[in-house]
Design a protein around this motif. Structure first.
Motif, mmCIF file in Angstrom:
data_model
loop_
_atom_site.group_PDB
_atom_site.id
_atom_site.type_symbol
_atom_site.label_atom_id
_atom_site.label_comp_id
_atom_site.label_asym_id
_atom_site.label_seq_id
_atom_site.Cartn_x
_atom_site.Cartn_y
_atom_site.Cartn_z
ATOM 1 N N THR A 180 0.927 -1.071 0.182
ATOM 2 C CA THR A 180 0.051 0.061 0.463
ATOM 3 C C THR A 180 0.928 1.427 -0.077
ATOM 4 O OG1 THR A 180 -1.852 -1.376 1.338
ATOM 5 C CG2 THR A 180 -1.868 0.936 1.347
ATOM 6 N N LYS A 181 0.503 1.895 -0.789
ATOM 7 C CA LYS A 181 1.527 3.259 -0.799
ATOM 8 C C LYS A 181 0.213 4.859 -0.616
ATOM 9 C CE LYS A 181 4.476 3.837 -4.630
ATOM 10 N NZ LYS A 181 4.945 4.149 -5.284
ATOM 11 N N ALA A 182 1.038 4.762 0.452
ATOM 12 C CA ALA A 182 0.407 6.675 1.136
ATOM 13 C C ALA A 182 0.227 7.624 0.152
ATOM 14 C CB ALA A 182 1.627 6.828 2.342
ATOM 15 N N PRO A 183 -0.767 8.412 0.346
ATOM 16 C CA PRO A 183 -0.577 8.981 -0.407
ATOM 17 C C PRO A 183 0.181 10.684 -0.250
ATOM 18 C CG PRO A 183 -2.517 9.594 1.697
ATOM 19 C CD PRO A 183 -1.499 8.102 1.353
ATOM 20 N N ARG A 184 0.174 10.966 -1.088
ATOM 21 C CA ARG A 184 1.766 12.214 -1.833
ATOM 22 C C ARG A 184 1.415 13.059 -2.106
ATOM 23 N NH1 ARG A 184 4.402 10.538 -6.236
ATOM 24 N NH2 ARG A 184 4.256 8.562 -6.616
ATOM 25 N N PRO A 185 2.439 14.279 -2.013
ATOM 26 C CA PRO A 185 1.943 15.567 -3.833
ATOM 27 C C PRO A 185 2.339 14.705 -4.634
ATOM 28 C CG PRO A 185 3.328 16.164 -1.549
ATOM 29 C CD PRO A 185 2.933 14.957 -1.018
ATOM 30 N N ARG B 149 3.737 19.094 -16.760
ATOM 31 C CA ARG B 149 3.498 20.654 -18.398
ATOM 32 C C ARG B 149 3.324 21.336 -17.730
ATOM 33 N NH1 ARG B 149 -0.152 18.148 -22.331
ATOM 34 N NH2 ARG B 149 1.811 17.055 -23.177
ATOM 35 N N THR B 150 2.991 21.516 -16.516
ATOM 36 C CA THR B 150 2.364 23.134 -16.153
ATOM 37 C C THR B 150 2.744 23.196 -14.588
ATOM 38 O OG1 THR B 150 -0.094 21.566 -14.689
ATOM 39 C CG2 THR B 150 -0.412 22.755 -16.716
ATOM 40 N N GLY B 151 3.098 22.644 -13.782
ATOM 41 C CA GLY B 151 4.137 22.161 -11.828
ATOM 42 C C GLY B 151 2.810 22.832 -11.432
ATOM 43 N N GLU B 152 1.184 22.590 -11.744
ATOM 44 C CA GLU B 152 0.722 22.575 -10.907
ATOM 45 C C GLU B 152 0.671 21.455 -9.736
ATOM 46 O OE1 GLU B 152 -4.147 21.836 -10.945
ATOM 47 O OE2 GLU B 152 -2.905 21.665 -12.663
ATOM 48 N N LEU B 153 0.553 21.921 -8.771
ATOM 49 C CA LEU B 153 0.266 20.057 -7.520
ATOM 50 C C LEU B 153 -0.793 19.632 -7.758
ATOM 51 C CD1 LEU B 153 1.727 22.093 -4.178
ATOM 52 C CD2 LEU B 153 3.251 20.209 -6.384
ATOM 53 N N ILE B 154 -0.681 18.240 -7.891
ATOM 54 C CA ILE B 154 -1.926 17.356 -7.783
ATOM 55 C C ILE B 154 -1.223 16.674 -6.635
ATOM 56 C CG2 ILE B 154 -2.779 15.752 -9.025
ATOM 57 C CD1 ILE B 154 -1.843 17.111 -11.352
ATOM 58 N N PRO B 155 -2.600 15.996 -5.773
ATOM 59 C CA PRO B 155 -2.726 15.422 -5.218
ATOM 60 C C PRO B 155 -2.965 13.910 -5.006
ATOM 61 C CG PRO B 155 -4.824 16.062 -4.742
ATOM 62 C CD PRO B 155 -3.931 16.888 -5.697
ATOM 63 N N ILE B 156 -1.653 12.994 -5.211
ATOM 64 C CA ILE B 156 -1.669 11.267 -5.095
ATOM 65 C C ILE B 156 -2.848 10.246 -4.346
ATOM 66 C CG2 ILE B 156 -0.095 9.322 -6.132
ATOM 67 C CD1 ILE B 156 1.762 11.165 -7.630
ATOM 68 N N GLU B 157 -3.075 9.405 -4.971
ATOM 69 C CA GLU B 157 -3.955 9.342 -3.601
ATOM 70 C C GLU B 157 -3.857 7.781 -3.491
ATOM 71 O OE1 GLU B 157 -8.027 8.839 -4.998
ATOM 72 O OE2 GLU B 157 -8.687 10.709 -5.296
ATOM 73 N N ALA B 158 -3.855 6.978 -2.124
ATOM 74 C CA ALA B 158 -2.975 6.418 -1.908
ATOM 75 C C ALA B 158 -3.750 4.954 -2.297
ATOM 76 C CB ALA B 158 -3.580 6.031 -0.039
ATOM 77 N N ARG B 159 -3.112 3.874 -2.733
ATOM 78 C CA ARG B 159 -3.513 2.493 -3.919
ATOM 79 C C ARG B 159 -2.786 1.806 -3.177
ATOM 80 N NH1 ARG B 159 0.571 6.453 -6.202
ATOM 81 N NH2 ARG B 159 2.101 4.924 -7.678
#
Length: 120
Positions: A83-88, A93-103
């Protein structure tokens, strides 16, 4: 002098350059269809039985992993669920921060015997 393509015809369209048939750069994969074919050839099962056996084998592995159970195949390796923890994250392409959910992800660790065989 005009170059000829693989069929012996002159290549006017490309300024006389020779067309070369390029083989795929990928290594051929051992597919489920090829495994079934090998069972048919080497063990003597009929083609339907071979396909069903390969499908059942992978269904068992998949079912175990989906249920969170690790799969250990002697002299081959181990499949683990992690299980991978959520992370930023960041959109490259844009440099926009996107949350990556746990999976949950599957990892594979080759056995020592498999590693030795690969090394020669």
């Amino acid at each position: 002098m005009q170059a000829r393509d693989e069929y012996g015809d002159a290549d006017e369209e490309h300024g006389g350059a020779v067309k070369i048939a390029v083989e795929s750069l990928e290594t051929p994969a051992l597919t489920k269809a090829r495994l079934a074919e090998l069972l048919f050839e080497q063990i003597g099962l009929n083609k339907r039985e071979s396909k069903d056996m390969v499908d059942a084998f992978f269904d068992l592995i998949t079912g175990s992993l989906v249920n969170g159970t690790d799969v250990k195949i002697s002299n081959f390796g181990n499949f683990h669920i992690r299980t991978k923890a959520p992370r930023p994250g960041r959109n490259p392409r844009t440099g926009e921060l996107i949350p990556i959910e746990a999976r949950r992800v599957v990892t594979f660790h080759a056995s020592h015997k498999l590693k030795e065989q690969i090394q020669g």
